[in-house]
Scaffold this motif. Structure first.
Motif, mmCIF file in Angstrom:
data_model
loop_
_atom_site.group_PDB
_atom_site.id
_atom_site.type_symbol
_atom_site.label_atom_id
_atom_site.label_comp_id
_atom_site.label_asym_id
_atom_site.label_seq_id
_atom_site.Cartn_x
_atom_site.Cartn_y
_atom_site.Cartn_z
ATOM 1 N N VAL A 157 42.099 38.972 34.153
ATOM 2 C CA VAL A 157 42.494 40.268 33.619
ATOM 3 C C VAL A 157 41.237 41.066 33.305
ATOM 4 O O VAL A 157 40.240 40.510 32.841
ATOM 5 C CB VAL A 157 43.328 40.077 32.331
ATOM 6 C CG1 VAL A 157 43.654 41.404 31.677
ATOM 7 C CG2 VAL A 157 44.592 39.301 32.622
ATOM 8 N N GLY A 158 41.255 42.358 33.575
ATOM 9 C CA GLY A 158 40.151 43.216 33.203
ATOM 10 C C GLY A 158 39.129 43.365 34.305
ATOM 11 O O GLY A 158 39.318 42.931 35.433
ATOM 12 N N ALA A 159 38.005 43.970 33.922
ATOM 13 C CA ALA A 159 36.946 44.272 34.887
ATOM 14 C C ALA A 159 36.180 43.007 35.243
ATOM 15 O O ALA A 159 35.851 42.192 34.384
ATOM 16 C CB ALA A 159 35.997 45.306 34.300
ATOM 17 N N THR A 160 35.914 42.860 36.527
ATOM 18 C CA THR A 160 35.078 41.780 37.012
ATOM 19 C C THR A 160 33.965 42.394 37.847
ATOM 20 O O THR A 160 34.029 43.568 38.200
ATOM 21 C CB THR A 160 35.873 40.771 37.869
ATOM 22 O OG1 THR A 160 36.462 41.457 38.966
ATOM 23 C CG2 THR A 160 36.951 40.088 37.044
ATOM 24 N N ARG A 161 32.961 41.644 38.131
ATOM 25 C CA ARG A 161 31.851 42.185 38.914
ATOM 26 C C ARG A 161 31.956 41.748 40.371
ATOM 27 O O ARG A 161 32.580 40.719 40.679
ATOM 28 C CB ARG A 161 30.516 41.790 38.310
ATOM 29 C CG ARG A 161 30.250 40.323 38.302
ATOM 30 C CD ARG A 161 29.049 40.021 37.453
ATOM 31 N NE ARG A 161 28.105 39.202 38.209
ATOM 32 C CZ ARG A 161 27.165 38.504 37.650
ATOM 33 N NH1 ARG A 161 26.982 38.533 36.352
ATOM 34 N NH2 ARG A 161 26.352 37.787 38.380
ATOM 35 N N ALA A 162 31.364 42.522 41.221
ATOM 36 C CA ALA A 162 31.382 42.212 42.651
ATOM 37 C C ALA A 162 30.569 40.957 42.922
ATOM 38 O O ALA A 162 29.526 40.740 42.306
ATOM 39 C CB ALA A 162 30.821 43.388 43.438
ATOM 40 N N ILE A 163 31.072 40.154 43.825
ATOM 41 C CA ILE A 163 30.332 38.974 44.265
ATOM 42 C C ILE A 163 29.822 39.315 45.669
ATOM 43 O O ILE A 163 30.439 38.981 46.665
ATOM 44 C CB ILE A 163 31.232 37.729 44.266
ATOM 45 C CG1 ILE A 163 31.785 37.487 42.864
ATOM 46 C CG2 ILE A 163 30.454 36.507 44.759
ATOM 47 C CD1 ILE A 163 32.817 36.369 42.776
ATOM 48 N N ASP A 164 28.713 40.036 45.700
ATOM 49 C CA ASP A 164 28.183 40.524 46.995
ATOM 50 C C ASP A 164 26.771 40.015 47.257
ATOM 51 O O ASP A 164 26.028 40.617 47.991
ATOM 52 C CB ASP A 164 28.239 42.048 47.040
ATOM 53 C CG ASP A 164 27.507 42.698 45.874
ATOM 54 O OD1 ASP A 164 26.876 41.974 45.070
ATOM 55 O OD2 ASP A 164 27.592 43.940 45.764
ATOM 56 N N TRP A 165 26.429 38.950 46.640
ATOM 57 C CA TRP A 165 25.099 38.386 46.868
ATOM 58 C C TRP A 165 25.149 37.321 47.918
ATOM 59 O O TRP A 165 26.079 36.763 48.296
ATOM 60 C CB TRP A 165 24.459 37.865 45.581
ATOM 61 C CG TRP A 165 25.249 36.841 44.836
ATOM 62 C CD1 TRP A 165 25.272 35.497 45.071
ATOM 63 C CD2 TRP A 165 26.160 37.063 43.756
ATOM 64 N NE1 TRP A 165 26.119 34.871 44.195
ATOM 65 C CE2 TRP A 165 26.666 35.804 43.373
ATOM 66 C CE3 TRP A 165 26.583 38.176 43.052
ATOM 67 C CZ2 TRP A 165 27.581 35.649 42.326
ATOM 68 C CZ3 TRP A 165 27.470 38.010 42.028
ATOM 69 C CH2 TRP A 165 27.964 36.754 41.674
#
Length: 165
Positions: A157-165
């Protein structure tokens, strides 16, 4: 007339009686059950102690099948000097075989730049379940569980960060 007993014979009788009383006293205070023998195999030799198998990734298994590996990876990262880095958990889970495209992770720094009190990360499993982990100072020990997916197919739930590494 009374005769005095021979002193060497009376000492021997007293010593024998004392020894018998001591033996009786010591045996009455000991354990009443006999020791349990070690388990044996058909050949009569002691069974080797089996160590549990290391958890493994089960690609066609369920979320419950993969929870032991998810929990082991989480505990391993928690025990490292990278234990407050969300990326460290994601990288370790990817290395263990979990699908990066099915993962979510929360920020490990607050909006004012302080370390997060807890970090959550997840792996979506199939169409209905998620493997979810939570670590951080507010949780104490790592927490892992299988949880139902949210309505929109997300796990957190809520904001998560991009996993773009």
């Amino acid at each position: 007339m009374l005769r005095r007993p021979d002193s060497s014979a009376s000492r021997a009788a007293i010593a024998t009686g004392a020894a018998a009383a001591l033996i009786l006293l010591l045996t009455s205070c000991g354990p009443t059950a006999s020791p349990t023998p070690a388990p044996t195999d058909a050949g009569g030799s002691p069974s080797p102690t089996e160590s549990p198998a290391a958890p493994a990734y089960v690609a066609d298994g369920t979320a419950d099948d993969n929870l032991p590996l998810f929990a082991a990876v989480t505990a391993q990262v928690w025990g490292s000097d990278q234990n407050v880095s969300g990326r460290a958990y994601i990288d370790a889970l990817i290395a263990a075989g979990f699908d990066r495209d099915a993962m979510q992770v929360t920020q490990d720094v607050s909006t004012v730049g302080n370390p997060a009190e807890s970090i959550q990360f997840s792996v979506r499993w199939g169409d209905a379940e998620c493997l979810v982990g939570q670590v951080g100072p507010s949780t104490g020990a790592p927490v892992t569980a299988v949880m139902p997916q949210l309505a929109e197919g997300r796990c957190l739930v809520g904001a998560t960060r991009a996993i773009d590494w």
